[in-house]
Design a protein around this motif. Structure first.
Motif, mmCIF file in Angstrom:
data_model
loop_
_atom_site.group_PDB
_atom_site.id
_atom_site.type_symbol
_atom_site.label_atom_id
_atom_site.label_comp_id
_atom_site.label_asym_id
_atom_site.label_seq_id
_atom_site.Cartn_x
_atom_site.Cartn_y
_atom_site.Cartn_z
ATOM 1 N N LEU A 52 -1.045 2.424 -15.824
ATOM 2 C CA LEU A 52 -0.208 1.737 -14.851
ATOM 3 C C LEU A 52 1.244 2.177 -14.987
ATOM 4 O O LEU A 52 1.732 2.391 -16.093
ATOM 5 C CB LEU A 52 -0.299 0.216 -15.054
ATOM 6 N N VAL A 53 1.921 2.294 -13.866
ATOM 7 C CA VAL A 53 3.348 2.604 -13.841
ATOM 8 C C VAL A 53 4.066 1.395 -13.257
ATOM 9 O O VAL A 53 3.866 1.069 -12.079
ATOM 10 C CB VAL A 53 3.651 3.847 -12.986
ATOM 11 N N PRO A 54 4.891 0.689 -14.036
ATOM 12 C CA PRO A 54 5.598 -0.485 -13.518
ATOM 13 C C PRO A 54 6.504 -0.115 -12.348
ATOM 14 O O PRO A 54 6.937 1.041 -12.209
ATOM 15 C CB PRO A 54 6.424 -0.967 -14.722
ATOM 16 N N LEU A 55 6.802 -1.094 -11.526
ATOM 17 C CA LEU A 55 7.612 -0.859 -10.330
ATOM 18 C C LEU A 55 8.928 -0.161 -10.657
ATOM 19 O O LEU A 55 9.329 0.786 -9.971
ATOM 20 C CB LEU A 55 7.878 -2.199 -9.626
ATOM 21 N N ALA A 56 9.604 -0.615 -11.697
ATOM 22 C CA ALA A 56 10.917 -0.059 -12.031
ATOM 23 C C ALA A 56 10.840 1.407 -12.428
ATOM 24 O O ALA A 56 11.834 2.135 -12.325
ATOM 25 C CB ALA A 56 11.563 -0.870 -13.154
ATOM 26 N N GLU A 57 9.664 1.871 -12.886
ATOM 27 C CA GLU A 57 9.528 3.243 -13.365
ATOM 28 C C GLU A 57 8.846 4.158 -12.352
ATOM 29 O O GLU A 57 8.644 5.342 -12.621
ATOM 30 C CB GLU A 57 8.724 3.254 -14.668
ATOM 31 N N GLN A 58 8.487 3.643 -11.189
ATOM 32 C CA GLN A 58 7.759 4.456 -10.216
ATOM 33 C C GLN A 58 8.659 5.506 -9.577
ATOM 34 O O GLN A 58 9.859 5.291 -9.374
ATOM 35 C CB GLN A 58 7.159 3.551 -9.140
ATOM 36 N N ASP A 59 8.066 6.641 -9.251
ATOM 37 C CA ASP A 59 8.759 7.707 -8.539
ATOM 38 C C ASP A 59 8.799 7.328 -7.059
ATOM 39 O O ASP A 59 7.808 7.452 -6.331
ATOM 40 C CB ASP A 59 8.009 9.026 -8.739
ATOM 41 N N HIS A 76 0.831 -1.212 0.000
ATOM 42 C CA HIS A 76 0.000 0.000 0.000
ATOM 43 C C HIS A 76 0.861 1.256 0.000
ATOM 44 O O HIS A 76 0.432 2.311 -0.485
ATOM 45 C CB HIS A 76 -0.913 -0.012 1.220
ATOM 46 N N ALA A 77 2.078 1.151 0.529
ATOM 47 C CA ALA A 77 2.981 2.299 0.572
ATOM 48 C C ALA A 77 3.336 2.794 -0.822
ATOM 49 O O ALA A 77 3.669 3.969 -1.006
ATOM 50 C CB ALA A 77 4.255 1.933 1.328
ATOM 51 N N ARG A 78 3.247 1.931 -1.832
ATOM 52 C CA ARG A 78 3.610 2.308 -3.201
ATOM 53 C C ARG A 78 2.405 2.759 -4.030
ATOM 54 O O ARG A 78 2.557 3.075 -5.213
ATOM 55 C CB ARG A 78 4.282 1.125 -3.907
ATOM 56 N N ARG A 79 1.265 2.794 -3.424
ATOM 57 C CA ARG A 79 0.041 3.008 -4.186
ATOM 58 C C ARG A 79 0.036 4.304 -4.981
ATOM 59 O O ARG A 79 -0.352 4.333 -6.154
ATOM 60 C CB ARG A 79 -1.161 2.968 -3.244
ATOM 61 N N ALA A 80 0.463 5.407 -4.364
ATOM 62 C CA ALA A 80 0.392 6.709 -5.035
ATOM 63 C C ALA A 80 1.235 6.760 -6.292
ATOM 64 O O ALA A 80 0.955 7.544 -7.204
ATOM 65 C CB ALA A 80 0.836 7.810 -4.072
ATOM 66 N N ALA A 81 2.281 5.920 -6.362
ATOM 67 C CA ALA A 81 3.191 5.953 -7.509
ATOM 68 C C ALA A 81 2.819 4.950 -8.586
ATOM 69 O O ALA A 81 3.463 4.912 -9.638
ATOM 70 C CB ALA A 81 4.622 5.670 -7.032
ATOM 71 N N ARG A 82 1.787 4.157 -8.357
ATOM 72 C CA ARG A 82 1.460 3.086 -9.298
ATOM 73 C C ARG A 82 0.682 3.557 -10.521
ATOM 74 O O ARG A 82 0.575 2.832 -11.505
ATOM 75 C CB ARG A 82 0.618 2.006 -8.597
ATOM 76 N N THR A 83 0.117 4.739 -10.444
ATOM 77 C CA THR A 83 -0.773 5.208 -11.505
ATOM 78 C C THR A 83 -0.307 6.555 -12.022
ATOM 79 O O THR A 83 -0.002 7.466 -11.250
ATOM 80 C CB THR A 83 -2.214 5.339 -10.969
ATOM 81 N N ALA A 84 -0.269 6.677 -13.343
ATOM 82 C CA ALA A 84 0.110 7.939 -13.985
ATOM 83 C C ALA A 84 -1.071 8.915 -13.942
ATOM 84 O O ALA A 84 -2.212 8.510 -13.691
ATOM 85 C CB ALA A 84 0.529 7.671 -15.425
#
Length: 389
Positions: free
Chosen positions: A232-239, A219-227
């Motif tokens: 979808l924003v893949p894990l490797a490309e997330q901010d 859940h900690a990565r949720r804000a970065a998962r969507t452009a």
């Protein structure tokens, strides 16, 4: 009106009615009626110019729900034996401190229920959500969800708790709730975290802590998962600056305490993998070798084809794409809807954009949801554009 308060009180009120002798279906209906009454009455009672605030919200709900239950049983001539309960109505007063929430978890995860019914019943009875809210979250008509919940309540109507419940089944139901994500005005991921916190506080089980840690880390990565456009924003490309560091720290702390008990389970292993991703300042600094080792542990625990699919991706990162393709070749593609997408990714990393583009397009046609389909379609278009240049 404090909706969060009502939802937090729901399982305790329902559990008390069941313990007093009400069958689950009738008790659940009575509690829902009491909640409706609370929504109608409490704002007036809490307003500064009208009446006194509700001093004991749980006690108030218990009293109203019990009377609703008695009214219903009196009107039902087929249940005359319950008329005797009318003489046993407890006097008003502070609500008892007994916590029946854990019993409700086990009831809602009864093995006779299908996974979808168990999830719906958990959200209704333990989560305190309305049928409409659950239907909106699952994107199904309210009538369909009402039928599903009614069937589930009938199934467990005669169940009595004379032996310990299955914690593993409860955890699986909460895991399913979390994986549903969110839709409408109910965030199922956040709801799953709330319910898992409750369970972890009530049972001494390292996998309850492992599941909570896993949820928090994801859940900690949720804000970065969507452009911004919803893609979808893949894990490797997330901010990674957008990751919630407080949730990560909490998840890691909970996981470390669970692992220290040396009773490894699948949720702890999954959480360890998520923690390794969270620990990497950048994608290229991810400790893929250690992630492969954790996937080996996870495969030993579950023997899941999906785990082996994810392991193939990790092997491709740790040992190179050809090693990943070799691990992928050992899997049955028919059992894994995302097998083609993984193959496309590994072929692209291996320097074969033509094969990767074809496989991305094929994977898009098999995608289980619209955001994933759009992402895979864009990947295929990107490679095809490069090939035509």
């Amino acid at each position: 009106m404090n909706e969060a308060l009502l939802r937090s009180l729901t399982p305790g009120v329902l559990g008390i009615l069941v313990r007093r002798g009400a069958d689950f279906a009738a008790a659940e209906d009575a509690v829902q009626e009491a909640l409706v009454e609370a929504v109608r009455v409490w704002p007036a009672a809490d307003s500064p110019d009208r009446g006194q605030p509700v001093r004991d919200p749980k006690g108030w709900l218990i009293t109203v729900a019990w009377r609703k239950f008695l009214d219903a049983t009196r009107a039902d001539t087929a249940r005359r034996r319950r008329e005797d309960l009318a003489d046993e109505e407890p006097p008003p007063g502070p609500a008892p401190a007994v916590d029946d929430t854990l019993q409700l978890y086990f009831l809602c995860a009864h093995p006779s229920l299908t996974p979808s019914s168990a999830v719906a019943l958990t959200l209704r009875a333990v989560g305190g959500l309305t049928t409409r809210q659950i239907a909106q979250a699952y994107l199904v008509p309210e009538a369909t969800m009402a039928q599903r919940i009614s069937r589930a309540k009938r199934t467990v109507a005669g169940v009595r708790f004379n032996r310990p419940g299955d914690v593993a089944t409860v955890l699986r139901v909460l895991y399913l709730v979390f994986n549903e994500g969110y839709s409408g005005d109910i965030d199922l991921a956040a709801e799953a975290i709330r319910l898992t916190r409750q369970l972890a506080a009530r049972v001494d089980h390292p996998e309850a802590a492992g599941l909570l840690a896993l949820m928090l880390l994801h859940h900690a990565r949720r804000a970065a998962r969507t452009a911004p456009d919803g893609g979808l924003v893949p894990l490797a490309e997330q901010d990674r600056a957008r990751w919630d560091t407080a949730l990560i720290a909490e998840g890691v702390e909970i996981l470390q305490r669970a692992l220290a008990r040396d009773r490894l389970g699948e949720y702890q292993a999954q959480a360890a993998i998520a923690a390794l991703h969270a620990d990497a300042p950048a994608a290229e600094e991810t400790d893929w070798v250690q992630i492969v080792e954790w996937y080996d542990e996870l495969a030993r625990l579950t023997d899941s084809p999906l785990v082996r699919l994810n392991r193939a991706v990790a092997v491709g990162e740790a040992d190179g794409p050809r090693a990943g393709l070799a691990a992928l070749a050992a899997l049955d593609a028919s059992d894994l809807p995302r097998h083609t997408a993984v193959a496309a990714y590994l072929h692209e990393r291996d320097g074969d954009p033509a094969t990767a583009a074809r496989l991305y397009a094929e994977a898009a046609r098999k995608a289980p949801n619209l955001p994933e389909r759009d992402h895979l379609t864009r990947q295929a278009a990107r490679l095809n554009t490069r090939l035509r240049a």
